[in-house]
Design a protein around this motif. Structure first.
Motif, PDB file in Angstrom:
ATOM      1  N   THR A 122      -7.810  65.707  28.930  1.00 53.48           N
ATOM      2  CA  THR A 122      -8.173  67.120  28.898  1.00 53.48           C
ATOM      3  C   THR A 122      -9.664  67.239  28.612  1.00 53.48           C
ATOM      4  O   THR A 122     -10.370  66.243  28.495  1.00 53.48           O
ATOM      5  CB  THR A 122      -7.365  67.879  27.837  1.00 53.48           C
ATOM      6  N   SER A 123     -10.122  68.461  28.485  1.00 57.42           N
ATOM      7  CA  SER A 123     -11.550  68.698  28.360  1.00 57.42           C
ATOM      8  C   SER A 123     -11.826  69.688  27.236  1.00 57.42           C
ATOM      9  O   SER A 123     -10.905  70.375  26.778  1.00 57.42           O
ATOM     10  CB  SER A 123     -12.080  69.259  29.681  1.00 57.42           C
ATOM     11  N   PRO A 124     -13.086  69.759  26.797  1.00 58.72           N
ATOM     12  CA  PRO A 124     -13.407  70.683  25.701  1.00 58.72           C
ATOM     13  C   PRO A 124     -12.990  72.124  25.970  1.00 58.72           C
ATOM     14  O   PRO A 124     -12.565  72.835  25.075  1.00 58.72           O
ATOM     15  CB  PRO A 124     -14.927  70.554  25.574  1.00 58.72           C
ATOM     16  N   ARG A 125     -13.112  72.555  27.199  1.00 59.06           N
ATOM     17  CA  ARG A 125     -12.746  73.935  27.522  1.00 59.06           C
ATOM     18  C   ARG A 125     -11.306  74.077  27.998  1.00 59.06           C
ATOM     19  O   ARG A 125     -10.860  75.151  28.348  1.00 59.06           O
ATOM     20  CB  ARG A 125     -13.691  74.496  28.578  1.00 59.06           C
ATOM     21  N   ASN A 126     -10.626  72.971  28.060  1.00 60.42           N
ATOM     22  CA  ASN A 126      -9.207  72.978  28.418  1.00 60.42           C
ATOM     23  C   ASN A 126      -8.969  73.596  29.804  1.00 60.42           C
ATOM     24  O   ASN A 126      -8.086  74.448  29.978  1.00 60.42           O
ATOM     25  CB  ASN A 126      -8.392  73.728  27.350  1.00 60.42           C
ATOM     26  N   GLY A 127      -9.770  73.171  30.760  1.00 59.27           N
ATOM     27  CA  GLY A 127      -9.576  73.628  32.132  1.00 59.27           C
ATOM     28  C   GLY A 127      -9.431  72.431  33.052  1.00 59.27           C
ATOM     29  O   GLY A 127      -9.359  71.282  32.603  1.00 59.27           O
ATOM     30  N   GLY A 128      -9.365  72.692  34.348  1.00 58.96           N
ATOM     31  CA  GLY A 128      -9.262  71.606  35.304  1.00 58.96           C
ATOM     32  C   GLY A 128      -7.834  71.133  35.502  1.00 58.96           C
ATOM     33  O   GLY A 128      -6.878  71.856  35.223  1.00 58.96           O
ATOM     34  N   LEU A 129      -7.688  69.888  35.957  1.00 56.42           N
ATOM     35  CA  LEU A 129      -6.372  69.386  36.367  1.00 56.42           C
ATOM     36  C   LEU A 129      -5.446  69.118  35.191  1.00 56.42           C
ATOM     37  O   LEU A 129      -4.252  69.355  35.277  1.00 56.42           O
ATOM     38  CB  LEU A 129      -6.550  68.114  37.203  1.00 56.42           C
ATOM     39  N   PHE A 130      -5.986  68.596  34.108  1.00 55.91           N
ATOM     40  CA  PHE A 130      -5.141  68.283  32.952  1.00 55.91           C
ATOM     41  C   PHE A 130      -5.486  69.213  31.795  1.00 55.91           C
ATOM     42  O   PHE A 130      -6.658  69.372  31.449  1.00 55.91           O
ATOM     43  CB  PHE A 130      -5.328  66.821  32.525  1.00 55.91           C
ATOM     44  N   VAL A 131      -4.465  69.792  31.221  1.00 52.28           N
ATOM     45  CA  VAL A 131      -4.692  70.743  30.131  1.00 52.28           C
ATOM     46  C   VAL A 131      -3.734  70.448  28.979  1.00 52.28           C
ATOM     47  O   VAL A 131      -2.669  69.857  29.163  1.00 52.28           O
ATOM     48  CB  VAL A 131      -4.488  72.201  30.599  1.00 52.28           C
ATOM     49  N   ARG A 132      -4.159  70.850  27.814  1.00 51.66           N
ATOM     50  CA  ARG A 132      -3.325  70.693  26.621  1.00 51.66           C
ATOM     51  C   ARG A 132      -2.957  72.085  26.131  1.00 51.66           C
ATOM     52  O   ARG A 132      -3.834  72.909  25.854  1.00 51.66           O
ATOM     53  CB  ARG A 132      -4.089  69.936  25.541  1.00 51.66           C
ATOM     54  N   HIS A 133      -1.684  72.336  26.053  1.00 51.05           N
ATOM     55  CA  HIS A 133      -1.220  73.646  25.584  1.00 51.05           C
ATOM     56  C   HIS A 133       0.052  73.464  24.772  1.00 51.05           C
ATOM     57  O   HIS A 133       0.728  72.428  24.855  1.00 51.05           O
ATOM     58  CB  HIS A 133      -0.953  74.583  26.761  1.00 51.05           C
ATOM     59  N   THR A 134       0.392  74.500  24.048  1.00 50.05           N
ATOM     60  CA  THR A 134       1.635  74.456  23.297  1.00 50.05           C
ATOM     61  C   THR A 134       2.809  74.655  24.250  1.00 50.05           C
ATOM     62  O   THR A 134       2.636  75.126  25.387  1.00 50.05           O
ATOM     63  CB  THR A 134       1.679  75.562  22.230  1.00 50.05           C
ATOM     64  N   VAL A 156       0.359  67.772  26.849  1.00 54.48           N
ATOM     65  CA  VAL A 156      -0.607  67.652  27.942  1.00 54.48           C
ATOM     66  C   VAL A 156       0.159  67.584  29.252  1.00 54.48           C
ATOM     67  O   VAL A 156       1.153  66.870  29.357  1.00 54.48           O
ATOM     68  CB  VAL A 156      -1.468  66.379  27.784  1.00 54.48           C
ATOM     69  N   ASN A 157      -0.306  68.343  30.205  1.00 53.82           N
ATOM     70  CA  ASN A 157       0.356  68.273  31.505  1.00 53.82           C
ATOM     71  C   ASN A 157      -0.595  68.715  32.602  1.00 53.82           C
ATOM     72  O   ASN A 157      -1.711  69.150  32.328  1.00 53.82           O
ATOM     73  CB  ASN A 157       1.622  69.138  31.512  1.00 53.82           C
ATOM     74  N   VAL A 158      -0.121  68.591  33.813  1.00 54.58           N
ATOM     75  CA  VAL A 158      -0.901  69.025  34.965  1.00 54.58           C
ATOM     76  C   VAL A 158      -1.018  70.548  34.923  1.00 54.58           C
ATOM     77  O   VAL A 158      -0.065  71.244  34.567  1.00 54.58           O
ATOM     78  CB  VAL A 158      -0.209  68.581  36.264  1.00 54.58           C
ATOM     79  N   ASN A 159      -2.185  71.040  35.260  1.00 53.52           N
ATOM     80  CA  ASN A 159      -2.445  72.477  35.221  1.00 53.52           C
ATOM     81  C   ASN A 159      -2.024  73.120  36.547  1.00 53.52           C
ATOM     82  O   ASN A 159      -2.672  72.917  37.572  1.00 53.52           O
ATOM     83  CB  ASN A 159      -3.940  72.702  34.971  1.00 53.52           C
ATOM     84  N   PRO A 160      -0.966  73.896  36.550  1.00 52.38           N
ATOM     85  CA  PRO A 160      -0.517  74.501  37.805  1.00 52.38           C
ATOM     86  C   PRO A 160      -1.509  75.506  38.366  1.00 52.38           C
ATOM     87  O   PRO A 160      -1.520  75.758  39.575  1.00 52.38           O
ATOM     88  CB  PRO A 160       0.798  75.193  37.413  1.00 52.38           C
ATOM     89  N   ILE A 161      -2.344  76.057  37.504  1.00 58.10           N
ATOM     90  CA  ILE A 161      -3.339  77.028  37.980  1.00 58.10           C
ATOM     91  C   ILE A 161      -4.366  76.325  38.848  1.00 58.10           C
ATOM     92  O   ILE A 161      -4.720  76.782  39.934  1.00 58.10           O
ATOM     93  CB  ILE A 161      -4.020  77.728  36.795  1.00 58.10           C
ATOM     94  N   TRP A 162      -4.805  75.193  38.363  1.00 60.34           N
ATOM     95  CA  TRP A 162      -5.798  74.408  39.125  1.00 60.34           C
ATOM     96  C   TRP A 162      -5.198  73.943  40.449  1.00 60.34           C
ATOM     97  O   TRP A 162      -5.789  74.106  41.516  1.00 60.34           O
ATOM     98  CB  TRP A 162      -6.243  73.217  38.288  1.00 60.34           C
ATOM     99  N   LEU A 163      -4.020  73.355  40.345  1.00 59.25           N
ATOM    100  CA  LEU A 163      -3.365  72.856  41.558  1.00 59.25           C
ATOM    101  C   LEU A 163      -3.146  73.986  42.553  1.00 59.25           C
ATOM    102  O   LEU A 163      -3.416  73.848  43.752  1.00 59.25           O
ATOM    103  CB  LEU A 163      -2.004  72.255  41.207  1.00 59.25           C
ATOM    104  N   GLY A 164      -2.641  75.097  42.046  1.00 57.71           N
ATOM    105  CA  GLY A 164      -2.308  76.211  42.934  1.00 57.71           C
ATOM    106  C   GLY A 164      -3.527  76.805  43.597  1.00 57.71           C
ATOM    107  O   GLY A 164      -3.498  77.141  44.782  1.00 57.71           O
TER     108      GLY A 164
END
Lengths: 85, 726
Positions: free
Chosen positions: B271-283, A11-19
């Protein structure tokens, strides 16, 4: 990189959202305000989809059933259909 | 005869048979030949009209546009929402092809999780209606209801899906209300300026205003419509504010972000069900090489700024992925979707001037950049913001100036401690930071002013000079002079939106905002920053704002110069970096000035949040010598941040690469100049020995010659003696 590491979920901060927010506006709130026309357009699209779906149903019974299902109550009068719609 | 019937909304589409009772009073005059005391007989006739489902009094139902407008305007008890997945309507199983195109299918494909309709929003006192009711209560009025006509709803969509100039009309309305509010705050509700502004609001947006019905003392207790599209009875500004909130806050935050991007309530991990927004979970693979974010599907491409990529290639880009092949790259270059220039790295060979070996000419086709260029760094070559930045002439970290003086084999052989052609501070172009960096010779806390004082370190038999970070070089400066006043209060990008913001951006060299944090917001076009691993050498408050531990441990990891510090070992003769340890950490600036929506507000509630400005670790790039078997191993650290949920654990990615001269190369270097030094030493010794021996021989010869020259004299003496004897 081995497969186990590559497949590890983190889990980490989403650079797409931030950007995107960073580029569009001084802040999230401002970005939302600036995108209000786009978002309302999305609402318009969804509601149009919904309406198209109702109209696409072939029989009046189906339309009534769908309206009832969506309203969560039996729809039997024209007034109720109008409200549902 | 006249007929009066209360029909549904005149524009409401009909999709089911409509039963309309018509009560028709019929007055039949009575006359001869039926003389009667009554002059007329009134009958009540009730007729029932059955309208076909596809009929409507004024509209054609095959057009979904009017349908949505009427629904938007009049829906008061059923909302287009799908928080819980709905069961397929009767006779419409998901596998049933007859369901195609039905609302069930269409809405299931684009689920919404909150009521969308303005009517619902404003008539719900727990939502937008509550705010509106509060505003009205401030004026002694009680909110009764809100409704819209078809025309008002149609105008609403037409006006607020459009822009004025570059600004969405919802934002324009918000700005006008902000201006109006300044008059109210000053107690100038009745002033000419306030009146003019209210009139302007009604003039520009009045056609969209629905009927706002209120009651109160001013209405004598009766329900009265004090605002609609026809007239402003004094409460239209309040309705306009509710509109603006609905458009610029409610729909974007609850519907767009909450439904379209997040898809529902946030999970415990943030994170969220659609995995969008500020926090995301990815490999890890996705973090490094990209993923398909829901925002690209949710937002029309036209809404993105020009030049915004339509996909995300990850921290390293898609071409760095193991499964990518050269053929993939060739295909993309052939198709024009990727430029070969991205791989262009031009450096001088040193053929013309040895000192220029590995000096940059251009990187990715860029020799210099100025404000406005997509490649601009944000600062000039000296670090001053706004000035041109020249890549040409900067030195590579891999190579300092080779030695051009003659070393005596007598001094070299045995220790090989040559004096370099570079000083105690070396500069190089750190491409990851798009800026010039400096390293100092010495040890932590003790740096040498002269290279003569630098200690030598053995690297596989090569005596090298070790250069490390001098924290004094990474404080905030203004024109080279230490300064903290230049740091500003927000990012340069945020400040550039003035007057929409009153925050000030950084004016420090290199646009730095904190000690030890290299601000990359201009060059990366995201609020990112580079630091040393574990936020080493950063100013107080930054490291303390985040928690860095090993997986499963609660022990905090702090920067340790001996273990984590940047260190580059240069061979003083060739100038080559023969060993390097470069722990750079990529971070994001996660700040309240940028992330000011309600959803993420609680991130910034702690006292230890570095004044609402996190330098949020994202990934570490570790270039260090290590056993080859470990080179591909990833380690993971957890960064804990308190969010409104509880604890959000973000995992850092460590990417390690092997950087040290190989045994063979070390042997080659040694053979390249140590062997000649040995030969030189041998020759020197041979020369010295030869010199000494020659000198001795010469001396001996001299003495012998002298001896021979003495003999005639002796003979003459002897002869004289003989003569005297005779």
């Amino acid at each position: 990189m081995n497969e186990a590491d590559a497949s590890l979920e983190i889990v980490n901060v989403n650079p797409i959202w931030l950007g995107l927010v960073f580029t569009l506006a001084p802040s999230e709130k401002a970005a939302f305000a600036g995108l209000s026309d786009v978002v309302l357009g999305i609402v318009q699209g969804i509601m149009t989809q919904f309406g198209s779906g109702i109209l696409a149903l072939p029989t009046e019974e189906r339309q009534r059933n769908v309206s009832s299902a969506w309203a969560g109550r039996a729809i039997s009068t024209g007034s109720e259909v109008g409200i549902v719609q | 005869m006249s007929a009066h019937a209360k029909l549904p909304h005149p524009t409401a589409p009909l999709t089911t048979p409509l039963t309309v009772p018509l009560t028709v009073p019929l007055t039949v005059p009575l006359a001869a030949p039926f003389p009667h005391p009554l002059t007329a007989l009134t009958l009540t006739l009730t007729l029932t009209l059955a309208l076909a489902p596809t009929l409507t009094p004024t509209l054609t139902l095959t057009n979904p546009g009017p349908l949505l407008h009427s629904r938007f305007a009049s829906n008061i008890h059923t909302n287009l929402e799908a928080t819980v997945a709905r069961a397929p309507p009767l006779g419409c199983a998901s596998a049933n092809s007859s369901c195609v195109g039905s609302p069930y299918v269409s809405v299931s494909a684009s689920p919404v999780c909150t009521p969308l309709e303005l009517n619902t929003y404003l008539n719900d006192l727990t939502s937008g209606g509550g705010d509106l009711a509060t505003m009205l209560a401030g004026r002694g009025l009680t909110f009764v209801s809100f409704s819209m006509t078809y025309a008002e709803a149609t105008a609403f969509f037409a006006v607020f899906t459009a822009k004025t100039g570059n600004l969405a009309n919802g934002l324009v309305l918000g700005q006008m209300l902000q201006q109006y509010n300044t008059f109210l705050a000053a107690g100038e509700r009745a002033s000419a300026d306030a009146t003019t502004t209210a009139a302007k609001i009604f003039s520009d947006f009045g056609a969209t205003f629905g009927s706002l019905t209120v009651s109160g003392a001013a209405t004598g207790g009766a329900n009265m419509t004090l605002c609609n599209s026809m007239a402003d009875g004094g409460v239209c500004p309040a309705l306009a504010l509710a509109y603006a909130t609905y458009l610029t806050s409610y729909l974007p935050e609850k519907f767009f972000v909450g439904c379209s991007l997040l898809g529902g309530p946030m999970k415990e991990d943030g994170t969220s069900p659609r995995n969008g927004g500020l926090f995301v979970r990815h490999t890890v693979r996705e973090m490094l090489h990209g993923w398909d974010d829901p925002i690209f599907a949710a937002v029309p491409p036209s809404a993105f700024p020009p030049g915004t990529p339509s996909s995300y290639g990850g921290l390293l880009g898609k071409y760095a992925a193991q499964e990518r092949t050269l053929d993939d790259l060739r295909a993309d270059i052939t198709e024009g979707t990727y430029s070969m220039e991205r791989f262009a790295l031009e450096q001088k060979s040193g053929g013309e001037d040895l000192e220029d070996a590995s000096v940059w000419i251009a990187r990715q086709g860029v020799t210099s950049s100025v404000v406005g260029d997509s490649s601009y760094t944000g600062w000039g070559t000296s670090g001053r913001p706004g000035e041109p930045f020249n890549v040409t002439g900067l030195r590579s970290i891999k190579q300092q100036a080779p030695q051009d003086k003659v070393n005596s084999p007598l001094n070299m052989v045995g220790n090989y401690e040559a004096k370099p052609n570079f000083g105690s501070v070396v500069d190089f172009y750190l491409t990851q930071a798009a800026r010039k960096m400096s390293l100092s010779c010495g040890t932590a806390g003790s740096f040498s002013d002269s290279v003569d004082d630098c200690a030598y370190h053995d690297v596989k038999g090569i005596k090298a000079l070790k250069y490390i970070i001098d924290p004094r070089l990474y404080g905030t400066t203004l024109d080279g002079v230490p300064s903290s006043a230049c740091r500003g209060t927000a990012s340069a990008m945020h400040a550039s939106f003035a007057p929409a913001t009153s925050s000030s951006g950084p004016s420090c060299d290199w646009l730095m905002r904190h000690e030890g944090v290299l601000n990359l917001e201009v060059t990366r076009k995201v609020p990112s920053a580079l630091s040393i691993g574990y936020l080493g050498h950063t100013q107080s408050g930054i490291r303390e704002a985040v928690s860095i531990t090993e997986v499963g441990s609660s022990t905090q990891i702090y920067f340790d110069e001996a273990e984590d510090g940047i260190a580059v070992f240069y061979d003083p003769i060739t100038g080559l970096a023969i060993k390097g340890r470069e722990y750079l950490q990529a971070n994001f600036y996660v700040e309240a000035t940028l992330l000011d929506s309600q959803r993420y507000a609680n991130i910034f509630t702690a006292d230890t949040d570095n004044d609402d400005s996190f330098v949020w670790p994202c990934a570490q790039w570790r270039l260090e010598p290590m056993a080859q078997a470990q080179a591909n191993r990833l380690q993971h650290c957890f960064f804990h941040h308190y969010t409104y949920l509880c604890v959000c654990e973000c995992t850092d990615v460590f990417v390690r690469r092997y950087v040290e001269i190989s045994d063979d190369d070390a042997r080659s270097i040694k053979e390249a100049y140590q062997t000649p030094f040995i030969i030189g030493l041998v020759l020197d010794i041979f020369g010295i020995v030869s010199f000494v021996m020659c000198s001795l021989l010469g001396l001996m010869c001299f003495l012998m010659m002298r001896a021979r020259e003495k003999k005639p004299a002796d003979a003459s003496l002897e002869l004289g003696s003989t003569v005297e004897k005779m």
